[in-house]
Design an enzyme around this catalytic site. Sequence first.
Site, PDB file in Angstrom:
ATOM      1  N   GLU A  38      32.765  28.045  44.519  1.00  0.00           N
ATOM      2  CA  GLU A  38      34.115  28.326  45.002  1.00  0.00           C
ATOM      3  C   GLU A  38      34.919  27.044  45.241  1.00  0.00           C
ATOM      4  O   GLU A  38      34.448  26.141  45.950  1.00  0.00           O
ATOM      5  CB  GLU A  38      34.037  29.168  46.285  1.00  0.00           C
ATOM      6  CG  GLU A  38      35.384  29.495  46.908  1.00  0.00           C
ATOM      7  CD  GLU A  38      36.322  30.255  45.973  1.00  0.00           C
ATOM      8  OE1 GLU A  38      35.849  31.180  45.288  1.00  0.00           O
ATOM      9  OE2 GLU A  38      37.516  29.910  45.915  1.00  0.00           O
ATOM     10  N   THR A  82      40.061  33.371  41.863  1.00  0.00           N
ATOM     11  CA  THR A  82      38.665  33.663  41.551  1.00  0.00           C
ATOM     12  C   THR A  82      38.539  34.750  40.491  1.00  0.00           C
ATOM     13  O   THR A  82      37.743  34.630  39.559  1.00  0.00           O
ATOM     14  CB  THR A  82      37.899  34.119  42.817  1.00  0.00           C
ATOM     15  OG1 THR A  82      37.718  33.009  43.685  1.00  0.00           O
ATOM     16  CG2 THR A  82      36.527  34.676  42.461  1.00  0.00           C
ATOM     17  N   HIS A 199      35.694  27.672  50.729  1.00  0.00           N
ATOM     18  CA  HIS A 199      37.006  28.305  50.469  1.00  0.00           C
ATOM     19  C   HIS A 199      37.972  27.830  51.545  1.00  0.00           C
ATOM     20  O   HIS A 199      37.589  27.712  52.708  1.00  0.00           O
ATOM     21  CB  HIS A 199      36.855  29.831  50.514  1.00  0.00           C
ATOM     22  CG  HIS A 199      38.065  30.586  50.025  1.00  0.00           C
ATOM     23  ND1 HIS A 199      39.248  30.612  50.721  1.00  0.00           N
ATOM     24  CD2 HIS A 199      38.251  31.337  48.914  1.00  0.00           C
ATOM     25  CE1 HIS A 199      40.122  31.345  50.050  1.00  0.00           C
ATOM     26  NE2 HIS A 199      39.549  31.794  48.952  1.00  0.00           N
ATOM     27  N   ASP A 260      35.623  27.219  40.143  1.00  0.00           N
ATOM     28  CA  ASP A 260      36.565  28.217  39.621  1.00  0.00           C
ATOM     29  C   ASP A 260      38.014  27.735  39.580  1.00  0.00           C
ATOM     30  O   ASP A 260      38.780  28.144  38.715  1.00  0.00           O
ATOM     31  CB  ASP A 260      36.468  29.553  40.385  1.00  0.00           C
ATOM     32  CG  ASP A 260      36.828  29.461  41.862  1.00  0.00           C
ATOM     33  OD1 ASP A 260      36.788  28.365  42.442  1.00  0.00           O
ATOM     34  OD2 ASP A 260      37.139  30.525  42.447  1.00  0.00           O
ATOM     35  N   HIS A 261      38.405  26.872  40.526  1.00  0.00           N
ATOM     36  CA  HIS A 261      39.785  26.356  40.584  1.00  0.00           C
ATOM     37  C   HIS A 261      39.847  25.294  41.666  1.00  0.00           C
ATOM     38  O   HIS A 261      38.861  25.053  42.359  1.00  0.00           O
ATOM     39  CB  HIS A 261      40.804  27.480  40.851  1.00  0.00           C
ATOM     40  CG  HIS A 261      40.452  28.334  42.036  1.00  0.00           C
ATOM     41  ND1 HIS A 261      40.549  27.900  43.340  1.00  0.00           N
ATOM     42  CD2 HIS A 261      39.956  29.596  42.106  1.00  0.00           C
ATOM     43  CE1 HIS A 261      40.153  28.860  44.150  1.00  0.00           C
ATOM     44  NE2 HIS A 261      39.775  29.902  43.438  1.00  0.00           N
TER      45      HIS A 261
END
Length: 434
Positions: A38, A82, A199, A260-261
């Site tokens: 994440e 996500t 996160h 993911d980013h």
Amino acid sequence: KPSELKTVQDYVNKHYAGMNSTYAGQAKGKNVIVIHLESFQQFSIDRKVNGQEVTPFLNSLYHSADSLSFDNFFHEVGQGKTSDAENMLETSTFGLPQGSLFAKLGNDQTFQAMPAILNQRAGYSSAVFHGNNGSFWNRSNVYKNMGYQNWISGDYFNTAGKRSTAWGLKDKLLFKDSIPYLEQLQQPFYVKYLTVTNHTPFELDKADQDPNFQTSNSGSKYIDNYFVTNHYLDQSIQEFFNYLKKSGLYNNTMVVMYGDHYGINNTEDKELAPLLGKDPSQWTDLDTENLQRTPLIIHMPGLKEGGIRHTYGGEIDVAPTIEHLLGISTKDYIQLGQDLLSTKRSQLVVMRNKDWITPDYASISGTIWDCHTNTVVENPTTEQKKLFAKLQSEANEKLSVSDSLNQKNLLRFYHPKDFKSVNAADYNYSKSKT
Ligand code: GP9
Ligand code: MN
């Protein structure tokens, strides 16, 4: 309309880049574990804070001869974050221009996705593990349409009190508590772990923090917290690898890890710059774009010709890369990505907002940057103008093909000989029925 599907098929056939015979089939028959890291960015790899590595275990995997690692791999998500990353990895198609494909289309979409392909072509069972509740991002519906046999969400785990952050079960507990389920899966399996502790706002109880790790004092609480949850994520992966080794699974498993980013928003760039050895007053839009790199590490004991690859690619390219490593050809599927190991692949990386980057140039909100000098291309030559227009039209075409395919649900009409339609009614994720 048949003509719309035909346009998509023509695009895919024209851009098929084949596979690389050195790698194709190297992981044939192995279990596959995808670990979705994440918000984990490439700049954290090999990063030291106060003289200490932030993610020593991931760094060791990144540099291992048993890994294929990519240092020019970009996230390509849009507003679906996500869920866009998941959609790209499972289907090799983009998310939507606005909103989340999972949320907007996921109930009725026809997917030809990894769990179904691996099951039908090579007998793989499948499961997703995640610490947040099952309905977030509409996953309970989407996963059925993708053919996931098991969806083990936070609804299955004890997520009470300090076992969770705001985003669900803490990663160390997710890996630990997943093991009884993992051990019931028939091998070979295709399994995905969606971690969640790293996160935003990256808050973690003191008791879960490594007392030996001293984070930065950057002036941004997001950055300082980020390294703390990066470090926690790193330890959770190490603990999981310890289990894989102890259980013996390690020897017949390929582990794919990717970010993911971004986690650090560009509002924090001025505080981040000095940590990356940059002058905040010289920070450019291209510096921000360069930070959209996320790690991709494919780890497998005994891998031949591993190492760090510099090819330019992104999340759209992962599915064919994995399938080819497993010895599964992708020729008949509608996939917009190209195997990252193929020597014939394009070096144009397309972002969801129509920005793009190549080793030489980047387009950011319509402005062209020279990647070697980190400056705007002020007076392009005729030749350069032609090149930029060509790259932009290639980027636009790739996105519009993806949008036509997904928004019109065209896979309903596509029946490759290697694919049997998925029936969502075949899957039941309710906890009582195991
Ligand atoms: C939620 C988690 C985070 O379950 O996967 O999603 P994001 O906010 O990163 O899109
Ligand atoms: Mn995310």
